[in-house]
Design a protein around this motif. Structure first.
Motif, PDB file in Angstrom:
ATOM      1  N   GLU A  86       0.822  -1.210   0.000  1.00  0.00           N
ATOM      2  CA  GLU A  86       0.000   0.000   0.000  1.00  0.00           C
ATOM      3  C   GLU A  86       0.853   1.256   0.000  1.00  0.00           C
ATOM      4  N   THR A  87       1.760   1.356   0.956  1.00  0.00           N
ATOM      5  CA  THR A  87       2.513   2.599   1.100  1.00  0.00           C
ATOM      6  C   THR A  87       3.471   2.831  -0.057  1.00  0.00           C
ATOM      7  N   THR A  88       4.084   1.761  -0.600  1.00  0.00           N
ATOM      8  CA  THR A  88       5.026   1.956  -1.702  1.00  0.00           C
ATOM      9  C   THR A  88       4.310   2.210  -3.033  1.00  0.00           C
ATOM     10  N   ARG A  89       3.181   1.554  -3.250  1.00  0.00           N
ATOM     11  CA  ARG A  89       2.434   1.810  -4.491  1.00  0.00           C
ATOM     12  C   ARG A  89       1.859   3.223  -4.498  1.00  0.00           C
ATOM     13  N   LEU A  90       1.332   3.650  -3.362  1.00  0.00           N
ATOM     14  CA  LEU A  90       0.832   5.023  -3.267  1.00  0.00           C
ATOM     15  C   LEU A  90       1.970   6.018  -3.466  1.00  0.00           C
ATOM     16  N   GLY A  91       3.119   5.716  -2.872  1.00  0.00           N
ATOM     17  CA  GLY A  91       4.279   6.600  -3.006  1.00  0.00           C
ATOM     18  C   GLY A  91       4.757   6.722  -4.437  1.00  0.00           C
ATOM     19  N   GLU A  92       4.868   5.589  -5.111  1.00  0.00           N
ATOM     20  CA  GLU A  92       5.315   5.612  -6.503  1.00  0.00           C
ATOM     21  C   GLU A  92       4.327   6.365  -7.387  1.00  0.00           C
ATOM     22  N   ALA A  93       3.034   6.131  -7.163  1.00  0.00           N
ATOM     23  CA  ALA A  93       2.010   6.818  -7.957  1.00  0.00           C
ATOM     24  C   ALA A  93       2.041   8.326  -7.682  1.00  0.00           C
ATOM     25  N   PHE A  94       2.280   8.692  -6.416  1.00  0.00           N
ATOM     26  CA  PHE A  94       2.348  10.104  -6.058  1.00  0.00           C
ATOM     27  C   PHE A  94       3.505  10.787  -6.774  1.00  0.00           C
ATOM     28  N   VAL A  95       4.668  10.146  -6.758  1.00  0.00           N
ATOM     29  CA  VAL A  95       5.847  10.735  -7.407  1.00  0.00           C
ATOM     30  C   VAL A  95       5.607  10.895  -8.905  1.00  0.00           C
ATOM     31  N   LYS A  96       5.020   9.882  -9.511  1.00  0.00           N
ATOM     32  CA  LYS A  96       4.745   9.943 -10.951  1.00  0.00           C
ATOM     33  C   LYS A  96       3.828  11.113 -11.290  1.00  0.00           C
ATOM     34  N   ALA A  97       2.772  11.285 -10.499  1.00  0.00           N
ATOM     35  CA  ALA A  97       1.831  12.382 -10.759  1.00  0.00           C
ATOM     36  C   ALA A  97       2.440  13.735 -10.414  1.00  0.00           C
ATOM     37  N   ALA A  98       3.246  13.774  -9.354  1.00  0.00           N
ATOM     38  CA  ALA A  98       3.853  15.038  -8.919  1.00  0.00           C
ATOM     39  C   ALA A  98       4.906  15.536  -9.889  1.00  0.00           C
ATOM     40  N   ALA A  99       5.315  14.699 -10.836  1.00  0.00           N
ATOM     41  CA  ALA A  99       6.279  15.124 -11.848  1.00  0.00           C
ATOM     42  C   ALA A  99       5.722  16.242 -12.717  1.00  0.00           C
ATOM     43  N   ALA A 100       4.409  16.466 -12.665  1.00  0.00           N
ATOM     44  CA  ALA A 100       3.808  17.597 -13.374  1.00  0.00           C
ATOM     45  C   ALA A 100       4.301  18.923 -12.799  1.00  0.00           C
ATOM     46  N   TRP A 101       4.845  18.893 -11.575  1.00  0.00           N
ATOM     47  CA  TRP A 101       5.487  20.045 -10.952  1.00  0.00           C
ATOM     48  C   TRP A 101       6.993  19.759 -10.986  1.00  0.00           C
ATOM     49  N   PRO A 102       7.695  20.106 -12.050  1.00  0.00           N
ATOM     50  CA  PRO A 102       9.092  19.681 -12.232  1.00  0.00           C
ATOM     51  C   PRO A 102      10.009  20.126 -11.094  1.00  0.00           C
ATOM     52  N   HIS A 103      10.858  19.174 -10.661  1.00  0.00           N
ATOM     53  CA  HIS A 103      11.872  19.467  -9.656  1.00  0.00           C
ATOM     54  C   HIS A 103      12.850  18.287  -9.631  1.00  0.00           C
ATOM     55  N   PRO A 104      14.134  18.526  -9.388  1.00  0.00           N
ATOM     56  CA  PRO A 104      15.109  17.434  -9.350  1.00  0.00           C
ATOM     57  C   PRO A 104      14.784  16.336  -8.340  1.00  0.00           C
ATOM     58  N   VAL A 105      13.997  16.627  -7.309  1.00  0.00           N
ATOM     59  CA  VAL A 105      13.684  15.602  -6.312  1.00  0.00           C
ATOM     60  C   VAL A 105      12.938  14.433  -6.940  1.00  0.00           C
ATOM     61  N   ILE A 106      12.214  14.659  -8.018  1.00  0.00           N
ATOM     62  CA  ILE A 106      11.473  13.592  -8.676  1.00  0.00           C
ATOM     63  C   ILE A 106      12.425  12.498  -9.154  1.00  0.00           C
ATOM     64  N   ASP A 107      13.602  12.896  -9.620  1.00  0.00           N
ATOM     65  CA  ASP A 107      14.577  11.922 -10.110  1.00  0.00           C
ATOM     66  C   ASP A 107      15.232  11.144  -8.980  1.00  0.00           C
ATOM     67  N   VAL A 108      15.166  11.673  -7.773  1.00  0.00           N
ATOM     68  CA  VAL A 108      15.731  10.993  -6.607  1.00  0.00           C
ATOM     69  C   VAL A 108      14.758   9.950  -6.059  1.00  0.00           C
ATOM     70  N   LEU A 109      13.473  10.226  -6.161  1.00  0.00           N
ATOM     71  CA  LEU A 109      12.438   9.356  -5.595  1.00  0.00           C
ATOM     72  C   LEU A 109      12.059   8.274  -6.601  1.00  0.00           C
ATOM     73  N   VAL A 110      12.972   7.329  -6.792  1.00  0.00           N
ATOM     74  CA  VAL A 110      12.755   6.242  -7.749  1.00  0.00           C
ATOM     75  C   VAL A 110      12.583   4.918  -7.003  1.00  0.00           C
ATOM     76  N   GLY A 111      11.863   3.988  -7.631  1.00  0.00           N
ATOM     77  CA  GLY A 111      11.629   2.692  -7.003  1.00  0.00           C
ATOM     78  C   GLY A 111      10.588   2.785  -5.906  1.00  0.00           C
ATOM     79  N   PRO A 112      10.551   1.780  -5.021  1.00  0.00           N
ATOM     80  CA  PRO A 112       9.570   1.781  -3.918  1.00  0.00           C
ATOM     81  C   PRO A 112       9.844   2.922  -2.938  1.00  0.00           C
ATOM     82  N   VAL A 113       8.966   3.886  -2.905  1.00  0.00           N
ATOM     83  CA  VAL A 113       9.101   5.024  -1.992  1.00  0.00           C
ATOM     84  C   VAL A 113       7.830   5.122  -1.156  1.00  0.00           C
ATOM     85  N   PRO A 114       7.918   4.983   0.164  1.00  0.00           N
ATOM     86  CA  PRO A 114       6.722   5.090   1.007  1.00  0.00           C
ATOM     87  C   PRO A 114       6.004   6.424   0.795  1.00  0.00           C
ATOM     88  N   TYR A 115       4.705   6.360   0.862  1.00  0.00           N
ATOM     89  CA  TYR A 115       3.847   7.509   0.536  1.00  0.00           C
ATOM     90  C   TYR A 115       4.205   8.753   1.343  1.00  0.00           C
TER      91      TYR A 115
END
Length: 210
Positions: A86-115
């Motif tokens: 639950e927490t990693t799938r939500l986290g990954e989906a959040f990062v993917k959607a948040a990429a609409a707000w560009p920032h280098p942190v998106i490239d750091v949050l790769v793989g299973p990331v807790p929500y």
């Protein structure tokens, strides 16, 4: 608010964090039960820990440090297989959607990331105040679980709204308090909730993935 609205495509609607098992096994059966259950999770359980991890990720990102350790710790603290998913799938989906707000942190949050970690890091990267980020995160989580209770037929929409109204002050108090905590403050006393999350994995009939 956009990141934590029901319209943000993280798929939170498909998870109950064990509440479905709580209903099936009779621990939660009405509005008072739902309100009490959520209050315990907020004060002593998974919601509290998620908020602390969010606060730590916010601090680490804000100080320009590596997020690797907090990601690993938060992932390891998942109390069950379903909770981990639950927490990693939500986290990954959040990062993917948040990429609409560009920032280098998106490239750091790769793989299973807790929500919570993902939300904390992205919020810090965009200058969102830590307390505000925690409050919005907790409100979104409480709202999601109220929706779960409605879909399980435990409460109606009117009672659900009253639970949300009653949760506002505790959420604001929790956000202010948890923003000052660190990893030494992690811990919970919600053994029944954690156990029910595990039992959900073998529940015969399920509406939710957790």
């Amino acid at each position: 608010m956009a990141w934590l609205s029901p319209a943000f495509p993280v798929g939170g609607f498909s998870y109950s964090a064990g509440m479905e098992s709580a209903v099936v096994e009779g621990h939660v059966g009405d509005g008072d039960g739902v309100e009490a259950w959520l209050g315990v999770l907020l004060a002593h359980g998974g919601l509290r820990n998620d908020a602390i991890l969010l606060a730590e990720a916010h601090r680490v990102q804000g100080e320009g440090q590596s997020l690797e350790e907090i990601i690993s710790l938060a992932t390891a603290l998942a109390s069950s297989a379903e909770r981990h998913a639950e927490t990693t799938r939500l986290g990954e989906a959040f990062v993917k959607a948040a990429a609409a707000w560009p920032h280098p942190v998106i490239d750091v949050l790769v793989g299973p990331v807790p929500y919570g970690v993902a939300v904390g890091a992205v919020a810090a990267a965009h200058g969102v105040d830590r307390v505000d980020a925690i409050a919005a995160f907790l409100h979104a989580q409480i709202s999601q679980y109220v929706s779960v209770a409605i879909r399980l037929g435990v409460i109606g929409q009117t009672r659900g709204v009253s639970i949300l109204a009653a949760s506002e002050a505790p959420i604001l108090d929790a956000a202010s308090s948890y923003a000052r905590l660190d990893l030494d403050d992690l811990g919970s006393a919600t053994i029944i909730a954690d156990t029910l999350s595990m039992r959900h994995e073998i529940q015969y009939s399920r509406l939710f993935q957790s």
